[in-house]
Design an enzyme around this catalytic site. Structure first.
Site, PDB file in Angstrom:
ATOM      1  N   ASN A 220      -4.947   1.967  -1.518  1.00 61.37           N
ATOM      2  CA  ASN A 220      -5.389   0.573  -1.603  1.00 61.37           C
ATOM      3  C   ASN A 220      -6.237   0.315  -2.846  1.00 61.37           C
ATOM      4  O   ASN A 220      -6.683  -0.804  -3.062  1.00 61.37           O
ATOM      5  CB  ASN A 220      -6.153   0.146  -0.343  1.00 61.37           C
TER       6      ASN A 220
ATOM      7  N   GLY B 172      -0.798  -1.552  15.170  1.00 63.27           N
ATOM      8  CA  GLY B 172      -0.452  -1.705  13.761  1.00 63.27           C
ATOM      9  C   GLY B 172      -0.446  -0.378  13.039  1.00 63.27           C
ATOM     10  O   GLY B 172      -1.467   0.311  12.977  1.00 63.27           O
TER      11      GLY B 172
ATOM     12  N   GLY C 286     -12.518  -8.728  10.295  1.00 61.78           N
ATOM     13  CA  GLY C 286     -11.969  -8.260   9.032  1.00 61.78           C
ATOM     14  C   GLY C 286     -12.950  -8.346   7.879  1.00 61.78           C
ATOM     15  O   GLY C 286     -12.969  -7.489   6.990  1.00 61.78           O
TER      16      GLY C 286
ATOM     17  N   LYS D 227       0.811  -1.224   0.000  1.00 61.76           N
ATOM     18  CA  LYS D 227       0.000   0.000   0.000  1.00 61.76           C
ATOM     19  C   LYS D 227       0.842   1.271   0.000  1.00 61.76           C
ATOM     20  O   LYS D 227       0.449   2.278  -0.604  1.00 61.76           O
ATOM     21  CB  LYS D 227      -0.974  -0.024   1.182  1.00 61.76           C
TER      22      LYS D 227
ATOM     23  N   GLY E 205      -0.240  -0.058   6.304  1.00 66.49           N
ATOM     24  CA  GLY E 205      -1.155   0.604   5.391  1.00 66.49           C
ATOM     25  C   GLY E 205      -2.563   0.719   5.941  1.00 66.49           C
ATOM     26  O   GLY E 205      -3.138   1.813   6.005  1.00 66.49           O
TER      27      GLY E 205
ATOM     28  N   ARG F 189       8.190   2.972  12.343  1.00 66.50           N
ATOM     29  CA  ARG F 189       6.945   3.139  11.582  1.00 66.50           C
ATOM     30  C   ARG F 189       5.871   3.778  12.460  1.00 66.50           C
ATOM     31  O   ARG F 189       5.134   4.652  12.005  1.00 66.50           O
ATOM     32  CB  ARG F 189       6.477   1.783  11.049  1.00 66.50           C
TER      33      ARG F 189
END
Length: 271
Positions: A97, A137, A248, A76, A140, A166
């Site tokens: 995306n 997390g 998800g 991504k 992307g 990150r």
């Protein structure tokens, strides 16, 4: 009655690219949705490693009937560089995306993960306004969800990622627009109303829980971006406590509609 898939020389093609790719469920659903709308188009999976991504995009872009690309893990951020234009939110995150053709054959990108995730949260009964949120997390999907949570009014967002560089880059990127609302988090959800895993931890049976389930309570809203397994151990633990949850698959159903709207907005698929 089962609909017969239309596939012939006039078929328009979309690609979904990732590494790995076997876990994605979207090719059948997106293809069926397009054809139910009367569009002769399909979505095809492409397994491409990061090392081969540039060559893949250059090669596949030569296909005159290729109208769009859906982007999944881990591409991504890298695919942002392949776009000559993007939406404001994609530009803010430096990630895409979904991509569609510009009139000159170049690519225009957007990032729908965050808006889709918040839509799925709202559908499940979670209103993020004024709530403290923990996000695990900063990749992307995590970056997009972080921005969407802030845009939808969370009072505070704590971000945790094993890749501290990150994590820090994401906090710095978003703090310019939301000063004082971001901080470094951990896997401890204590004190948060919302706890979301946007990392790949949980895809493998041997993975530890990305969020400390012993610190969850039934008043919390718990989410996961992982689609396989459909219900992760984190979500199982949260549901056992009575938490509202989003899996998800819920996220992707919402994201899929946003991606299709984007892909159908212009070009051959729009007709």
């Amino acid at each position: 009655m089962t609909q017969t898939l239309q596939l012939d020389g006039a078929t328009r093609v979309l690609a979904i690219v990732g590494d790995p790719i076997a876990q994605v469920k979207s090719p059948a659903g997106v293809s069926a949705s397009l054809q139910q709308q009367g569009r002769n188009a399909i979505l095809v999976p492409s397994h491409v490693s990061p090392a081969n991504l540039d060559a893949y995009v250059k090669g596949i872009s030569l296909a005159g009937n290729l109208d769009g690309i859906i982007v999944t893990v881990p591409h991504k951020f890298a695919m942002f560089a392949q776009c000559s234009s993007t939406s404001d939110r994609a530009r803010r995150l430096g990630a895409v995306n979904v991509m569609r053709r510009n009139a000159d054959g170049s690519w225009h990108g957007d990032m729908c993960d965050g808006a889709g995730y918040v839509a799925a949260m709202r559908e499940a009964g979670c209103q993020p306004e004024g709530k403290r949120a923990l996000l695990v997390g900063a990749g992307g999907a995590g970056s997009a969800i972080a921005l969407a949570l802030l845009e939808n009014g969370v009072s505070e967002l704590a971000i945790h990622d094993a890749d501290t560089s990150r994590r820090d880059q994401l906090i710095a990127r978003l703090s310019a627009g939301f000063p004082g609302q971001l901080r470094i988090g951990s896997n401890d959800p204590s004190g948060f109303a919302i706890a979301i895993n946007a990392s790949p931890t949980g895809m493998q049976a041997s993975d530890p829980l990305p969020i400390d389930a012993s610190k969850l309570d039934g008043t919390m809203f718990v989410g996961d971006v992982i689609t396989a397994p459909a219900v992760t151990p984190l979500i199982e633990s949260a549901r056992a406590l009575g938490c509202q949850t989003v899996v998800g698959g819920d996220m992707f159903a919402a994201v899929r509609e946003l991606m299709l709207d984007f892909l159908l907005a212009q070009g051959p698929l729009a007709r």
